[in-house]
Write a protein that holds these residues in place. Structure first.
Motif, mmCIF file in Angstrom:
data_model
loop_
_atom_site.group_PDB
_atom_site.id
_atom_site.type_symbol
_atom_site.label_atom_id
_atom_site.label_comp_id
_atom_site.label_asym_id
_atom_site.label_seq_id
_atom_site.Cartn_x
_atom_site.Cartn_y
_atom_site.Cartn_z
ATOM 1 N N ARG A 146 -6.403 1.598 -2.313
ATOM 2 C CA ARG A 146 -7.237 1.239 -1.172
ATOM 3 C C ARG A 146 -7.575 -0.247 -1.241
ATOM 4 N NH1 ARG A 146 -11.520 6.220 -2.285
ATOM 5 N NH2 ARG A 146 -10.075 7.926 -1.783
ATOM 6 N N ILE A 147 -7.726 -0.846 -0.083
ATOM 7 C CA ILE A 147 -8.249 -2.211 -0.023
ATOM 8 C C ILE A 147 -9.723 -2.143 -0.416
ATOM 9 C CG2 ILE A 147 -8.641 -4.214 1.463
ATOM 10 C CD1 ILE A 147 -6.419 -3.129 3.279
ATOM 11 N N VAL A 148 -10.190 -3.145 -1.166
ATOM 12 C CA VAL A 148 -11.558 -3.108 -1.662
ATOM 13 C C VAL A 148 -12.200 -4.487 -1.599
ATOM 14 C CG1 VAL A 148 -10.887 -3.555 -4.071
ATOM 15 C CG2 VAL A 148 -13.028 -2.325 -3.599
ATOM 16 N N GLY A 149 -13.508 -4.516 -1.476
ATOM 17 C CA GLY A 149 -14.260 -5.767 -1.663
ATOM 18 C C GLY A 149 -14.325 -6.669 -0.459
ATOM 19 N N LEU A 154 0.824 -1.201 0.000
ATOM 20 C CA LEU A 154 0.000 0.000 0.000
ATOM 21 C C LEU A 154 0.861 1.254 0.000
ATOM 22 C CD1 LEU A 154 -2.811 -1.060 2.506
ATOM 23 C CD2 LEU A 154 -3.070 -0.664 0.049
ATOM 24 N N ASP A 155 1.944 1.221 0.749
ATOM 25 C CA ASP A 155 2.838 2.371 0.790
ATOM 26 C C ASP A 155 3.447 2.644 -0.579
ATOM 27 O OD1 ASP A 155 4.394 4.403 2.323
ATOM 28 O OD2 ASP A 155 6.080 3.150 1.684
ATOM 29 N N VAL A 156 3.764 1.578 -1.311
ATOM 30 C CA VAL A 156 4.348 1.724 -2.643
ATOM 31 C C VAL A 156 3.344 2.307 -3.633
ATOM 32 C CG1 VAL A 156 5.097 0.357 -4.639
ATOM 33 C CG2 VAL A 156 6.091 -0.072 -2.382
ATOM 34 N N LEU A 157 2.072 1.896 -3.509
ATOM 35 C CA LEU A 157 1.054 2.296 -4.489
ATOM 36 C C LEU A 157 0.329 3.584 -4.129
ATOM 37 C CD1 LEU A 157 -0.567 -1.209 -5.155
ATOM 38 C CD2 LEU A 157 1.058 0.004 -6.626
ATOM 39 N N ASP A 158 0.283 3.920 -2.849
ATOM 40 C CA ASP A 158 -0.542 5.029 -2.375
ATOM 41 C C ASP A 158 0.319 6.276 -2.099
ATOM 42 O OD1 ASP A 158 -3.090 6.056 -1.583
ATOM 43 O OD2 ASP A 158 -2.485 5.887 0.520
ATOM 44 N N LEU A 184 -17.031 -1.485 -0.899
ATOM 45 C CA LEU A 184 -16.476 -0.741 0.220
ATOM 46 C C LEU A 184 -14.964 -0.664 0.078
ATOM 47 C CD1 LEU A 184 -18.588 -2.479 2.992
ATOM 48 C CD2 LEU A 184 -18.840 -0.107 2.244
ATOM 49 N N TYR A 185 -14.396 0.484 0.418
ATOM 50 C CA TYR A 185 -12.959 0.695 0.328
ATOM 51 C C TYR A 185 -12.410 1.035 1.713
ATOM 52 C CZ TYR A 185 -14.217 1.473 -4.593
ATOM 53 O OH TYR A 185 -14.726 1.348 -5.860
ATOM 54 N N LEU A 186 -11.188 0.611 1.964
ATOM 55 C CA LEU A 186 -10.518 0.922 3.218
ATOM 56 C C LEU A 186 -9.150 1.492 2.905
ATOM 57 C CD1 LEU A 186 -10.913 0.600 6.337
ATOM 58 C CD2 LEU A 186 -9.535 -1.472 6.144
ATOM 59 N N THR A 187 -8.895 2.710 3.371
ATOM 60 C CA THR A 187 -7.599 3.327 3.142
ATOM 61 C C THR A 187 -6.568 2.739 4.099
ATOM 62 O OG1 THR A 187 -7.831 5.121 4.759
ATOM 63 C CG2 THR A 187 -8.808 5.470 2.573
ATOM 64 N N ARG A 188 -5.302 2.943 3.791
ATOM 65 C CA ARG A 188 -4.267 2.410 4.680
ATOM 66 C C ARG A 188 -4.269 3.146 6.012
ATOM 67 N NH1 ARG A 188 1.551 4.695 3.388
ATOM 68 N NH2 ARG A 188 1.098 6.500 2.074
ATOM 69 N N GLY A 189 -4.943 4.286 6.088
ATOM 70 C CA GLY A 189 -5.091 4.997 7.347
ATOM 71 C C GLY A 189 -6.282 4.533 8.159
ATOM 72 N N GLU A 234 -4.366 -9.057 -5.593
ATOM 73 C CA GLU A 234 -4.841 -8.604 -6.899
ATOM 74 C C GLU A 234 -4.983 -7.089 -6.854
ATOM 75 O OE1 GLU A 234 -8.283 -10.350 -8.573
ATOM 76 O OE2 GLU A 234 -7.311 -12.277 -8.955
ATOM 77 N N VAL A 235 -4.226 -6.414 -7.698
ATOM 78 C CA VAL A 235 -4.237 -4.958 -7.764
ATOM 79 C C VAL A 235 -4.899 -4.567 -9.079
ATOM 80 C CG1 VAL A 235 -2.849 -2.862 -7.735
ATOM 81 C CG2 VAL A 235 -2.110 -4.871 -6.414
ATOM 82 N N THR A 236 -6.016 -3.850 -8.997
ATOM 83 C CA THR A 236 -6.794 -3.532 -10.192
ATOM 84 C C THR A 236 -6.983 -2.024 -10.322
ATOM 85 O OG1 THR A 236 -7.979 -5.633 -10.034
ATOM 86 C CG2 THR A 236 -8.970 -3.924 -11.411
#
Length: 414
Positions: free
Chosen positions: A30-33, A19-23, A132-137, A95-97
């Protein structure tokens, strides 16, 4: 960060780093699903996990790949046409989409366009609880009312239910699968009505996709109740190609639970739709089952052991059939018998199936050769007759009994 969100991320090696690399640097992730949904309703989200953790990102696949490689992760282009790169981070796949719009659909697959609009990405998903999405925070992002629906056990389509189904008719089966796993009460009325209107589209789906959804549905917590609703709505027979015995299925599920057995999709499919080998063959073809699944399903159609057999007969049946087939047939026969759940005869039969330490035939070819029998077809015949006699005698192990049994068999050949 919410404590529970922290646990979700911290429990999975590599997730926080990914997440740190992508965000960052102009991109969001964000984490999703499913992982967010399960976290929200209090299901296990540890590692190894019940399910996968999926990540949605504004970064396009090439950028995801570049960043993953730079961080020492291994990217795999598993679905580039739909914007998906599977990233292996510290041994765990994610899986990163890329955010996307489904610009054209035909009821089976979609043509997509990548985007950066989180609300549009949520709107093209199937059910509110899956958007639903969840941020790394630890912030929960909900554009569709999915949090309330997930907490209430309400599986609701996003937007117009008919349109969501027309985009991919597999969503009819997904409706019932998610309801069986997460729903409370009856299937949401609007969703059910749309599924009924769209049922002809089920015939357009690939057999592999139908199989994957059905097998997940069969082992879900409320599968029996949900299949009953499917059947009442006229949606079960188009999937199975035959009438389903939902009562036997529900009883089998209850018996498995009472005995502490894990839900078994193939066994449950047999209880639902297999009476004869022809039923098994038709289902195997219709659902494109694996060879192992098809073989096991066909084995469910034979004669079943019952409490009417004496214990000696039950053990002989078990030895000849093997533990798995014996257990499958006994459980299904119990389910179809209508006997009380605490019936002592069925319980004793299943105790033998599950617990009896089945012996191995103690006589070997060398024992026969040592008595003067020559190698060849006669040897195989004699060994088979000896094994039959050993079973009939109640599986003796004493050397003197075995010697007498061997002599009796060979005497008949002299």
């Amino acid at each position: 960060m919410r404590p529970q969100a922290h646990a979700l991320i911290a429990a999975r090696p590599g997730l926080a780093r990914l997440l740190d690399v992508l965000d960052r640097d102009g991109e969001e992730a964000r984490i999703v699903g499913g992982a967010v949904r399960d976290w929200l309703v209090g299901r296990d989200v540890g590692w190894p996990a019940r399910g996968d953790v999926d990540i949605a990102t504004t970064a396009v696949p090439d950028e995801v790949t570049r960043r993953a490689q730079a961080a020492g992760f291994r990217p795999i282009p598993t679905g580039i046409e739909h914007g998906t790169v599977t990233v292996i981070a510290e041994g765990q796949p994610y899986e990163v989409t890329t955010l996307r719009d489904d610009v054209a659909t035909d009821g089976r697959r979609a043509q997509v366009a990548f985007g950066r609009d989180w609300r549009a990405d949520a709107a093209r998903r199937d059910f509110t609880m899956n958007a639903l999405y969840l941020t790394r925070g630890g912030e929960l992002i909900d554009f569709t009312g999915g949090e309330a629906d997930a907490r209430a056990g309400r599986v609701r389509f996003i937007g117009d239910a008919d349109q969501r189904i027309a985009e991919d008719y597999l969503r009819i089966l997904r409706l019932f699968r998610f309801h069986a796993g997460y729903g409370h009460g009856p299937v949401e009325r609007e969703a059910l009505a749309a599924a009924i209107r769209g049922r002809d589209g089920l015939a357009r789906l690939s057999r592999e996709r139908v199989r994957a959804e059905l097998m997940k549905l069969l082992v879900a917590a409320r599968a029996g109740e949900t299949l009953r609703e499917m059947d009442a709505a006229g949606l079960l027979e188009p999937v199975l190609g035959a009438t389903g015995d939902v009562t036997a299925f529900a009883r089998l599920a209850a018996i498995e639970a009472a005995l502490g057995l894990a839900p078994d999709a193939v066994r449950r499919l047999g209880a639902l739709a297999v009476r004869e080998e022809a039923d098994a063959a038709a289902l195997a073809e219709r659902l494109r089952l694996s060879r192992a699944e098809a073989s096991r399903l066909a084995a469910l159609a034979g004669p079943a052991p019952t409490p009417a057999l004496c214990e000696k007969g039950q053990k002989a049946f078990l030895y000849r059939m093997g533990r798995e087939r014996f257990t499958d047939r006994a459980l299904i026969a119990f389910a179809r018998s209508g006997a009380a759940m605490d019936d002592e005869g069925w319980r004793a039969l299943l105790a033998i199936a599950l617990d009896w330490p089945m012996p191995a035939f103690p006589l070997k070819a060398a024992d026969f050769l040592a008595r003067g029998l020559a190698p060849g077809p006669a040897l195989g015949t004699a060994m088979k007759r000896a094994e039959d006699a050993w079973i009939e005698a109640g599986f003796p192990q004493d050397p003197a009994d075995l010697d007498a049994l061997l002599e009796a068999v060979l005497a008949d050949d002299r």
